[in-house]
Design a protein around this motif. Sequence first.
Motif, PDB file in Angstrom:
ATOM      1  N   THR A 111       0.715  -1.144   0.083  1.00 15.74           N
ATOM      2  CA  THR A 111       0.086  -0.051  -0.012  1.00 15.74           C
ATOM      3  C   THR A 111       0.920   1.188   0.079  1.00 15.74           C
ATOM      4  O   THR A 111       0.400   2.525   0.303  1.00 15.74           O
ATOM      5  CB  THR A 111      -0.717   0.200   1.194  1.00 15.74           C
ATOM      6  OG1 THR A 111       0.039  -0.294   2.349  1.00 15.74           O
ATOM      7  CG2 THR A 111      -1.897  -1.161   1.332  1.00 15.74           C
ATOM      8  N   GLY A 112       2.206   0.882  -0.191  1.00 15.18           N
ATOM      9  CA  GLY A 112       3.077   2.237  -0.393  1.00 15.18           C
ATOM     10  C   GLY A 112       4.145   2.167   0.618  1.00 15.18           C
ATOM     11  O   GLY A 112       4.224   1.048   1.409  1.00 15.18           O
ATOM     12  N   LYS A 113       4.894   3.290   0.806  1.00 22.50           N
ATOM     13  CA  LYS A 113       6.165   3.248   1.499  1.00 22.50           C
ATOM     14  C   LYS A 113       5.601   3.175   3.251  1.00 22.50           C
ATOM     15  O   LYS A 113       4.604   3.762   3.691  1.00 22.50           O
ATOM     16  CB  LYS A 113       6.882   4.509   1.525  1.00 22.50           C
ATOM     17  CG  LYS A 113       8.370   4.365   2.088  1.00 22.50           C
ATOM     18  CD  LYS A 113       9.391   5.427   1.749  1.00 22.50           C
ATOM     19  CE  LYS A 113       9.565   5.317   0.152  1.00 22.50           C
ATOM     20  NZ  LYS A 113      10.590   6.440  -0.030  1.00 22.50           N
ATOM     21  N   ILE A 143       5.086   1.296  13.303  1.00 22.74           N
ATOM     22  CA  ILE A 143       4.958   1.249  11.946  1.00 22.74           C
ATOM     23  C   ILE A 143       4.204   2.253  11.294  1.00 22.74           C
ATOM     24  O   ILE A 143       3.053   2.687  12.142  1.00 22.74           O
ATOM     25  CB  ILE A 143       4.449  -0.315  11.306  1.00 22.74           C
ATOM     26  CG1 ILE A 143       5.399  -1.216  11.720  1.00 22.74           C
ATOM     27  CG2 ILE A 143       4.332  -0.133   9.858  1.00 22.74           C
ATOM     28  CD1 ILE A 143       4.582  -2.582  11.350  1.00 22.74           C
ATOM     29  N   ILE A 144       4.849   3.181  10.674  1.00 23.41           N
ATOM     30  CA  ILE A 144       4.122   3.982  10.119  1.00 23.41           C
ATOM     31  C   ILE A 144       3.782   4.039   8.816  1.00 23.41           C
ATOM     32  O   ILE A 144       4.467   3.952   8.045  1.00 23.41           O
ATOM     33  CB  ILE A 144       4.947   5.689  10.323  1.00 23.41           C
ATOM     34  CG1 ILE A 144       5.621   5.941  11.774  1.00 23.41           C
ATOM     35  CG2 ILE A 144       4.344   6.861   9.572  1.00 23.41           C
ATOM     36  CD1 ILE A 144       6.519   6.619  11.848  1.00 23.41           C
ATOM     37  N   VAL A 183      -0.635   7.510   6.944  1.00 15.97           N
ATOM     38  CA  VAL A 183      -0.375   8.274   7.920  1.00 15.97           C
ATOM     39  C   VAL A 183       0.835   9.272   7.454  1.00 15.97           C
ATOM     40  O   VAL A 183       0.798  10.478   7.746  1.00 15.97           O
ATOM     41  CB  VAL A 183       0.243   7.464   9.232  1.00 15.97           C
ATOM     42  CG1 VAL A 183       0.860   8.171  10.469  1.00 15.97           C
ATOM     43  CG2 VAL A 183      -1.102   6.627   9.915  1.00 15.97           C
ATOM     44  N   ARG A 184       1.795   8.768   6.577  1.00 14.64           N
ATOM     45  CA  ARG A 184       2.833   9.710   6.028  1.00 14.64           C
ATOM     46  C   ARG A 184       2.243  10.656   5.323  1.00 14.64           C
ATOM     47  O   ARG A 184       2.961  11.842   5.499  1.00 14.64           O
ATOM     48  CB  ARG A 184       3.682   8.818   5.144  1.00 14.64           C
ATOM     49  CG  ARG A 184       4.673   7.675   6.082  1.00 14.64           C
ATOM     50  CD  ARG A 184       5.430   7.020   5.415  1.00 14.64           C
ATOM     51  NE  ARG A 184       6.336   7.259   4.093  1.00 14.64           N
ATOM     52  CZ  ARG A 184       7.175   7.943   4.294  1.00 14.64           C
ATOM     53  NH1 ARG A 184       8.059   7.940   5.220  1.00 14.64           N
ATOM     54  NH2 ARG A 184       7.838   8.437   3.094  1.00 14.64           N
ATOM     55  N   ARG A 185       1.280  10.360   4.547  1.00 14.25           N
ATOM     56  CA  ARG A 185       0.722  11.430   3.746  1.00 14.25           C
ATOM     57  C   ARG A 185       0.098  12.368   4.730  1.00 14.25           C
ATOM     58  O   ARG A 185      -0.071  13.507   4.420  1.00 14.25           O
ATOM     59  CB  ARG A 185      -0.180  10.747   2.616  1.00 14.25           C
ATOM     60  CG  ARG A 185       0.404  10.358   1.588  1.00 14.25           C
ATOM     61  CD  ARG A 185      -0.925   9.933   0.605  1.00 14.25           C
ATOM     62  NE  ARG A 185      -1.795   9.190   0.890  1.00 14.25           N
ATOM     63  CZ  ARG A 185      -1.688   7.908   0.560  1.00 14.25           C
ATOM     64  NH1 ARG A 185      -0.892   7.436  -0.012  1.00 14.25           N
ATOM     65  NH2 ARG A 185      -2.792   7.238   0.978  1.00 14.25           N
TER      66      ARG A 185
END
Length: 149
Positions: free
Chosen positions: A110-112, A138-139, A143-145
């Motif tokens: 689902t991405g990085k 784990i992020i 959440v990063r976005r």
Amino acid sequence: MYTEYIGLTSNKVRNVIERELVRRFAESIGDNHPIYTDEEIGKQSRYGTNIAPPTFPRVLRSGYIDGLKLPLKGLIHGEQIYHYERPLLVGEEVYCYSKIEDYYEKEGSTGKMGFLKMTRYGEDRDGRLIFTEESITIITETVRRSLNV
């Protein structure tokens, strides 16, 4: 994202291993072993008092690392490992602090995803180590976005 925090340590925070908090914690995790709650059993034990369950340090305060801001929701608990020199004794003072050990990223479906590795330390009032708690948070990409990173 969090690489600039690697190696940073929080201030030490005084905690007291309170009998009632130990009782409620043991009850909440479903562990009714009398070494945690029965005062007579504690007195008769090799420790001379009751002890806290092994995962109890999770509720202890361990200070803040300047500038480190983690989201309040959306994080994933990845791993947690405890190492003990001896049990936490009911009634004692414990001084806790945290250290950022590592931060790395991996590509997921689902991405990085970011992986933040922290160690929390608990010492007695003389500075002798009682426990360490290693954890990985784990992020996710979502959440990063939200952090605009």
